[in-house]
Design a protein around this motif. Structure first.
Motif, PDB file in Angstrom:
ATOM      1  N   LEU A 152       0.830  -1.203   0.000  1.00  0.00           N
ATOM      2  CA  LEU A 152       0.000   0.000   0.000  1.00  0.00           C
ATOM      3  C   LEU A 152       0.866   1.255   0.000  1.00  0.00           C
ATOM      4  O   LEU A 152       0.565   2.228  -0.698  1.00  0.00           O
ATOM      5  CB  LEU A 152      -0.938  -0.005   1.207  1.00  0.00           C
ATOM      6  N   GLN A 153       1.957   1.233   0.776  1.00  0.00           N
ATOM      7  CA  GLN A 153       2.856   2.383   0.784  1.00  0.00           C
ATOM      8  C   GLN A 153       3.566   2.546  -0.558  1.00  0.00           C
ATOM      9  O   GLN A 153       3.763   3.667  -1.037  1.00  0.00           O
ATOM     10  CB  GLN A 153       3.892   2.225   1.903  1.00  0.00           C
ATOM     11  N   ILE A 154       3.962   1.434  -1.166  1.00  0.00           N
ATOM     12  CA  ILE A 154       4.610   1.519  -2.478  1.00  0.00           C
ATOM     13  C   ILE A 154       3.622   2.059  -3.513  1.00  0.00           C
ATOM     14  O   ILE A 154       3.977   2.894  -4.355  1.00  0.00           O
ATOM     15  CB  ILE A 154       5.159   0.145  -2.902  1.00  0.00           C
ATOM     16  N   MET A 155       2.367   1.605  -3.449  1.00  0.00           N
ATOM     17  CA  MET A 155       1.360   2.123  -4.378  1.00  0.00           C
ATOM     18  C   MET A 155       1.144   3.616  -4.178  1.00  0.00           C
ATOM     19  O   MET A 155       0.898   4.351  -5.142  1.00  0.00           O
ATOM     20  CB  MET A 155       0.038   1.365  -4.209  1.00  0.00           C
ATOM     21  N   GLN A 156       1.229   4.077  -2.931  1.00  0.00           N
ATOM     22  CA  GLN A 156       1.083   5.511  -2.680  1.00  0.00           C
ATOM     23  C   GLN A 156       2.127   6.315  -3.454  1.00  0.00           C
ATOM     24  O   GLN A 156       1.845   7.416  -3.944  1.00  0.00           O
ATOM     25  CB  GLN A 156       1.203   5.812  -1.183  1.00  0.00           C
ATOM     26  N   GLU A 157       3.327   5.770  -3.568  1.00  0.00           N
ATOM     27  CA  GLU A 157       4.366   6.457  -4.333  1.00  0.00           C
ATOM     28  C   GLU A 157       4.194   6.238  -5.835  1.00  0.00           C
ATOM     29  O   GLU A 157       4.505   7.120  -6.633  1.00  0.00           O
ATOM     30  CB  GLU A 157       5.748   5.978  -3.888  1.00  0.00           C
ATOM     31  N   LEU A 158       3.676   5.080  -6.216  1.00  0.00           N
ATOM     32  CA  LEU A 158       3.475   4.815  -7.643  1.00  0.00           C
ATOM     33  C   LEU A 158       2.434   5.753  -8.257  1.00  0.00           C
ATOM     34  O   LEU A 158       2.510   6.048  -9.457  1.00  0.00           O
ATOM     35  CB  LEU A 158       3.042   3.362  -7.855  1.00  0.00           C
ATOM     36  N   VAL A 159       1.474   6.215  -7.462  1.00  0.00           N
ATOM     37  CA  VAL A 159       0.467   7.114  -8.033  1.00  0.00           C
ATOM     38  C   VAL A 159       1.040   8.500  -8.309  1.00  0.00           C
ATOM     39  O   VAL A 159       0.370   9.327  -8.923  1.00  0.00           O
ATOM     40  CB  VAL A 159      -0.782   7.223  -7.133  1.00  0.00           C
TER      41      VAL A 159
ATOM     42  N   VAL B 124     -10.053   3.982  -4.157  1.00  0.00           N
ATOM     43  CA  VAL B 124     -10.425   3.620  -5.522  1.00  0.00           C
ATOM     44  C   VAL B 124     -10.812   4.851  -6.330  1.00  0.00           C
ATOM     45  O   VAL B 124     -10.278   5.099  -7.432  1.00  0.00           O
ATOM     46  CB  VAL B 124     -11.573   2.587  -5.528  1.00  0.00           C
ATOM     47  N   TRP B 125     -11.725   5.657  -5.810  1.00  0.00           N
ATOM     48  CA  TRP B 125     -12.166   6.824  -6.566  1.00  0.00           C
ATOM     49  C   TRP B 125     -11.096   7.898  -6.622  1.00  0.00           C
ATOM     50  O   TRP B 125     -11.035   8.675  -7.589  1.00  0.00           O
ATOM     51  CB  TRP B 125     -13.462   7.358  -5.981  1.00  0.00           C
ATOM     52  N   GLY B 126     -10.228   7.933  -5.601  1.00  0.00           N
ATOM     53  CA  GLY B 126      -9.096   8.845  -5.663  1.00  0.00           C
ATOM     54  C   GLY B 126      -8.161   8.491  -6.805  1.00  0.00           C
ATOM     55  O   GLY B 126      -7.704   9.368  -7.553  1.00  0.00           O
ATOM     56  N   ALA B 127      -7.866   7.198  -6.976  1.00  0.00           N
ATOM     57  CA  ALA B 127      -6.988   6.758  -8.064  1.00  0.00           C
ATOM     58  C   ALA B 127      -7.623   7.013  -9.432  1.00  0.00           C
ATOM     59  O   ALA B 127      -6.931   7.391 -10.387  1.00  0.00           O
ATOM     60  CB  ALA B 127      -6.654   5.276  -7.903  1.00  0.00           C
ATOM     61  N   VAL B 128      -8.930   6.814  -9.530  1.00  0.00           N
ATOM     62  CA  VAL B 128      -9.628   7.077 -10.798  1.00  0.00           C
ATOM     63  C   VAL B 128      -9.506   8.556 -11.169  1.00  0.00           C
ATOM     64  O   VAL B 128      -9.163   8.911 -12.311  1.00  0.00           O
ATOM     65  CB  VAL B 128     -11.107   6.669 -10.695  1.00  0.00           C
ATOM     66  N   ALA B 129      -9.779   9.436 -10.205  1.00  0.00           N
ATOM     67  CA  ALA B 129      -9.718  10.874 -10.473  1.00  0.00           C
ATOM     68  C   ALA B 129      -8.296  11.315 -10.816  1.00  0.00           C
ATOM     69  O   ALA B 129      -8.083  12.100 -11.755  1.00  0.00           O
ATOM     70  CB  ALA B 129     -10.228  11.647  -9.254  1.00  0.00           C
ATOM     71  N   MET B 130      -7.299  10.810 -10.082  1.00  0.00           N
ATOM     72  CA  MET B 130      -5.912  11.191 -10.361  1.00  0.00           C
ATOM     73  C   MET B 130      -5.471  10.706 -11.732  1.00  0.00           C
ATOM     74  O   MET B 130      -4.710  11.395 -12.433  1.00  0.00           O
ATOM     75  CB  MET B 130      -4.991  10.663  -9.266  1.00  0.00           C
TER      76      MET B 130
ATOM     77  N   GLY C 147      -0.844   5.644 -16.105  1.00  0.00           N
ATOM     78  CA  GLY C 147      -0.921   4.187 -16.189  1.00  0.00           C
ATOM     79  C   GLY C 147      -0.732   3.516 -14.841  1.00  0.00           C
ATOM     80  O   GLY C 147      -1.400   2.515 -14.534  1.00  0.00           O
ATOM     81  N   LEU C 148       0.138   4.067 -14.013  1.00  0.00           N
ATOM     82  CA  LEU C 148       0.383   3.469 -12.699  1.00  0.00           C
ATOM     83  C   LEU C 148      -0.829   3.621 -11.779  1.00  0.00           C
ATOM     84  O   LEU C 148      -1.101   2.754 -10.944  1.00  0.00           O
ATOM     85  CB  LEU C 148       1.616   4.112 -12.056  1.00  0.00           C
ATOM     86  N   ASN C 149      -1.584   4.719 -11.905  1.00  0.00           N
ATOM     87  CA  ASN C 149      -2.810   4.875 -11.117  1.00  0.00           C
ATOM     88  C   ASN C 149      -3.831   3.812 -11.489  1.00  0.00           C
ATOM     89  O   ASN C 149      -4.482   3.225 -10.616  1.00  0.00           O
ATOM     90  CB  ASN C 149      -3.398   6.273 -11.328  1.00  0.00           C
TER      91      ASN C 149
END
Length: 612
Positions: A338-345, A400-406, A505-507
């Motif tokens: 989860l922390q790595i995904m936070q940086e990937l976004v 989920v919706w945060g990643a979609v919007a970003m 793409g990463l989001n």
């Protein structure tokens, strides 16, 4: 955070006691009166023999006291916010230090543009800090379980103090890199322990809001560092322009290292060490409701976790030998990933290298610095929305919706950035579009993804390894940040606007992981979380929820947040009104097919998945 989905003395109303193993009884089972003696005669661990060599610590006589528990709650919130504010300040302080010509000359990394060696050195100075945070988190996670959360924070503050002094006085790149590592050790220790400590003194109904307020101050620290450096740079003495912001870290560190000793220790850690009366006093000081239910739940969790204390080691958490150890390994994976995904976004790219991004979009250096500074301010105020979203809508839906919007924002920004780099009458308009979407992106991240990866590990790990779980979370954060900050200068030089398209793409890449793998924790107490990991028996949250339902456990919908009324029914030993599907609901679902009512079906599916 072991599960406690029921609290019922009458064994006749138990619906899941037969599903538990006969030996070490899980805290998620119903307890009868005959088990009271077991809770009173626990084999508590002895105090760590080296504890006395570490300064600071909790003292009941020294703890500040307020007549109203809400006032104590606010004081803890404010102090934790100051600690997290320091983390933000320390992370953001290098953003303009890197641009200072005196600093570049002194470190031997000038000129930057067009020089691969100097670009690598610039990224290395920033990223080596995260090697220190990784080490500090692992050490502090172990210390926090051995000698308490407060002593571990003091330990981190001492390392951070030494690192700040060395950074402010650095005269070459080797000196600065060593100072960055030492400072990282301290910050990693503080970042590992403070979220755990604040979550353990919080009630289950306000953990998200509690941490969101802290991270409002975290981004406030990042913005503060930026604007201090911006105005310091206006001074003709460019040496003091970068040394002064680095030295100002010392103020934060002294407040944290000294002030933490006047606050309550985690009641859960106190109970684990057999200090029940002190744990009771802390709960009374921080709760305005009856504490007996929570206190008894903590004791049952302590009993269960003392029986499984063999897994309370970093190696055992990665290489388990039994079922309980395998559950811990899955939690470790969830926290790190989860922390790595936070940086990937992409937030590290946008915040640390915002000035470069705006310059690529066609703005001059002065205006790019101003835009980056105002972006940090909007970023800070966007975190206020997380106070609402995390506890009201849940962790899964928020991410989920945060990643979609970003993803949408980054896609459009990347396309506009391509044309903003082409000279012409429309260049300014395209650049303005890039700036607007960058502001929207950071605001979206602040409202959704900023706090969740820090809150989640404090909720999913059981008491006996909670601090170590926080340490693994910081490991993931360190790895993600270290890699991103190291490669970002190369990305901007090599693919330019393509960096934003890569982040788009990463989001998209991160969304399925959140939907499929992460159970919803909102509304559930820290003692309830073991229900999912003990009885789910699957990495797929949908399948795990079905397994939990099949075992007769009422709190089985782990895709969705637990509503306050359901939590109240569980605490009173009554059957949850939402645990059984009504026949009318099934009939309606059968009638409403995709062809007849696509909107209804979509919303229904999204609701069952916990994302609508």
């Amino acid at each position: 955070m072991a599960a406690l989905h029921k609290e019922n003395i009458d064994s006749k109303t138990s619906s899941d006691s037969e599903a538990l193993p006969e030996k070490a009884s899980s805290p998620s089972s119903n307890e009868n009166l005959g088990e009271k003696d077991d809770l009173e005669n626990l084999n508590y661990p002895q105090p760590w023999s080296f504890e006395r060599w570490f300064p600071g610590g909790y003292s009941q006589g020294r703890m500040i006291k307020f007549k109203n528990p809400k006032t104590m709650y606010k004081a803890i919130n404010l102090f934790a916010g100051v600690a997290i504010m320091f983390y933000g300040y320390d992370q953001g302080v290098m953003s303009q230090v890197n641009l200072n010509p005196h600093y570049q000359e002194l470190m031997g990394i000038a000129p930057i543009e067009g020089n691969d060696r100097n670009v690598a050195a610039l990224g290395g100075i920033v990223s080596v800090y995260y090697g220190g945070t990784l080490i500090g988190a692992l050490v502090a996670g172990s210390l926090a379980d051995r000698m308490g959360r407060i002593k571990a924070v003091v330990f981190g503050a001492l390392w951070a103090l030494l690192g700040a002094v060395l950074q402010a006085s650095a005269y070459n790149i080797t000196w600065m890199c060593c100072a960055r590592v030492i400072s990282g050790v301290g910050v990693g220790a503080i970042d590992c322990v403070v979220p755990v400590w604040s979550a353990e003194v919080s009630s289950h109904s306000a953990r998200g809001a509690f941490l969101a307020i802290e991270f409002f101050m975290n981004i406030g620290g990042l913005a503060l560092a930026y604007w201090i450096e911006y105005f310091a740079y206006l001074d003709p003495n460019h040496e003091m322009a970068w040394r002064t912001p680095l030295a100002l870290q010392i103020i934060f560190i002294l407040v944290i290292g000294f002030g933490i000793n006047f606050f309550p220790e985690s009641p859960r850690w106190l109970m684990k060490m057999g200090r029940e009366q002190e744990a009771r006093n802390v709960l009374q000081a921080t709760r305005d409701a009856d504490i007996e239910y929570e206190l008894k739940g903590i004791k049952k969790v302590v009993k269960y976790e003392l029986e499984t204390s063999g897994a309370n080691h970093y190696v055992a958490m990665l290489f388990p030998k039994d079922k309980y150890g395998k559950q811990l390994r899955f939690r470790v994976f969830l926290a790190i990933w989860l922390q790595i995904m936070q940086e990937l976004v992409g937030i590290g790219v946008i915040t640390v290298y915002a000035v470069d991004l705006f310059q690529d979009a066609g703005f001059d250096l002065t205006l790019s610095k101003l835009l980056a500074g105002f972006n940090n301010i909007s970023y800070m105020f966007s975190v206020i929305f997380a106070v609402i979203t995390l506890d009201r809508y849940g962790r899964r839906s928020t991410m989920v919706w945060g990643a979609v919007a970003m993803a949408v924002e980054l896609l459009i920004a990347g396309i506009l950035d391509k044309y903003a780099q082409i000279q012409g009458p429309s260049q300014r308009s395209f650049g303005a579009g890039v700036a607007t979407l960058t502001f929207l992106y950071t605001a979206t991240f602040g409202a959704t993804w900023l706090t969740t990866p820090w809150l989640y590990p404090t909720e999913i790990f059981p008491l006996n390894v909670r601090a170590k779980g926080g340490a693994w979370s910081v490991v993931g954060w360190s790895v993600g940040n270290g890699v991103i900050t190291m490669i970002t200068p190369f990305l901007f030089q090599s693919i330019s606007y393509g960096t934003l398209l890569l982040l788009f793409g990463l989001n998209i890449f991160c969304i399925p992981f959140v939907i499929l793998m992460y159970p919803e924790t909102a509304g559930r107490s820290l003692e309830q979380m073991d229900t999912f990991f003990e009885h789910g028996a699957s990495w797929n949250v949908f399948k795990a929820s079905g397994n939990i339902r099949d075992k007769g456990i009422e709190d089985w919908r782990w895709m969705k947040k637990l509503k306050p009324e359901d939590q109240e029914e569980l605490e009173k030993g009554r059957r949850m009104s939402s645990s059984v599907r009504l026949p009318e609901e099934d009939e309606k679902d059968q009638r409403m097919s995709w062809r007849k009512r696509p909107v209804y079906t979509f919303r229904r599916t999204g609701s069952n998945a916990g994302i609508m």
